[in-house]
Design an enzyme around this catalytic site. Sequence first.
Site, PDB file in Angstrom:
ATOM      1  N   GLY A  92     -17.464   0.317  -0.904  1.00  0.00           N
ATOM      2  CA  GLY A  92     -18.279   1.531  -0.865  1.00  0.00           C
ATOM      3  C   GLY A  92     -19.674   1.380  -1.425  1.00  0.00           C
ATOM      4  CG  PHE A  93     -22.418  -0.932  -4.789  1.00  0.00           C
ATOM      5  CD1 PHE A  93     -22.683  -0.022  -5.790  1.00  0.00           C
ATOM      6  CD2 PHE A  93     -23.362  -1.920  -4.515  1.00  0.00           C
ATOM      7  CE1 PHE A  93     -23.868  -0.090  -6.526  1.00  0.00           C
ATOM      8  CE2 PHE A  93     -24.540  -1.997  -5.242  1.00  0.00           C
ATOM      9  CZ  PHE A  93     -24.797  -1.077  -6.253  1.00  0.00           C
ATOM     10  N   GLY A 127     -18.442  -3.673   0.373  1.00  0.00           N
ATOM     11  CA  GLY A 127     -18.450  -3.764  -1.083  1.00  0.00           C
ATOM     12  C   GLY A 127     -17.715  -2.632  -1.757  1.00  0.00           C
ATOM     13  CG  HIS A 173      -1.238  -8.799   0.152  1.00  0.00           C
ATOM     14  ND1 HIS A 173      -0.757  -7.515   0.234  1.00  0.00           N
ATOM     15  CD2 HIS A 173      -2.570  -8.666   0.022  1.00  0.00           C
ATOM     16  CE1 HIS A 173      -1.764  -6.652   0.140  1.00  0.00           C
ATOM     17  NE2 HIS A 173      -2.868  -7.329   0.002  1.00  0.00           N
ATOM     18  CE1 TYR A 179      -3.005  -3.058   0.401  1.00  0.00           C
ATOM     19  CE2 TYR A 179      -3.267  -2.551   2.723  1.00  0.00           C
ATOM     20  CZ  TYR A 179      -3.556  -3.340   1.645  1.00  0.00           C
ATOM     21  OH  TYR A 179      -4.393  -4.422   1.792  1.00  0.00           O
ATOM     22  CB  SER A 216     -13.994  -5.169   0.175  1.00  0.00           C
ATOM     23  OG  SER A 216     -12.803  -4.645  -0.362  1.00  0.00           O
ATOM     24  N   PRO A 217     -15.797  -5.087   3.474  1.00  0.00           N
ATOM     25  CG  PRO A 217     -15.867  -4.344   5.688  1.00  0.00           C
ATOM     26  CD  PRO A 217     -14.930  -4.509   4.517  1.00  0.00           C
TER      27      PRO A 217
END
Length: 331
Positions: free
Chosen positions: A211-212, A209, A126, A57, A206-207
């Site tokens: 941001g979706f 989504g 990773h 990152y 990404s729980p």
Amino acid sequence: MRQRLLGKSGLKVSAIGFGCMGLNFGYANKVGKQEGIALIRAAVERGVTFFDTAEVYGPFTNEEMVGEALAPVREQVVIATKFGFAIDPATGSQTGLDSHPERIRAVCDASLKRLGVEAIDLFYQHRVDPAVPIEEVAGAVKELIQAGKVRHFGLSEPGAQTVRRAHAVQPVTALQNEYSLWTRGPETNGILETCEELGIGFVPYSPLGKGFLTGAMSRDTKLGEGDFRNLLPRFTPEAMEKNQALVDLLKRIAATKKRTPAQIALAWLLAQKPWIVPIPGTTRLHRLEENLGADEVVLEAADLEEIRQAAAGIQVEGERYPAQLLATTGR
């Protein structure tokens, strides 16, 4: 905030962690170092004790930010970072996978320095490197644990059999895979079952989504230049329009609870297993507070059944990654 144990390892963390990647990597709305440090410290003040980063990152700069932010409270927090990608030192770009033992040792030493810590609390591979037997990877991390440089071993996006082989060499504390209401592979590919059997914690990334699932996006959303979601099949305007049904479901439940869709999405994950610890990320204080509020949401059995039945009738449009990236998962 309540605490949870990651499996049988004895590693106790806040029920909701903080995924630090998006502070300065991957998305268009990055923040400066001091702003990122302030947000991480705000998370600590609100009870977060689990922070996730990785050498890739930035690369490297995210670890530096996390290390500086958490230095005053080092003994109160758990820091997770990752190895496994080859990085061109001249350009900082990823050039493939590399989990050879000598590379793992080098990444460990470099991450310790950037984070400013004496030991890495949780060290994930990773992505599984098909060129290096997982037994060698687990053995290298085992040596680092014996040397006092690492405390716990983790894997990200492995297949179930890989987990078993690694665990036989060095007990695996946690798996970090993508998991949310629109990415439910861990329920059917043996991952959650393996975690349950072996006593391994599960850390969904990404729980929300990416941001979706917050309800803040639509087919008209324009992603900024450099936002990696531009590459993802689920973020085409057509896919977002079709997947709006999932957001509508979350909004419906949220309205009955006087909560937000993001809080319901996170509470749903927390309700799946007591050893699941999601790590949502954000660059905004009000979103951080919103995410952490999910720990107070109670989803009754009837709520969970309503979500189960409604979600079963929704076909998610688009793969979560392009084919090339998807091929690096589940090995």
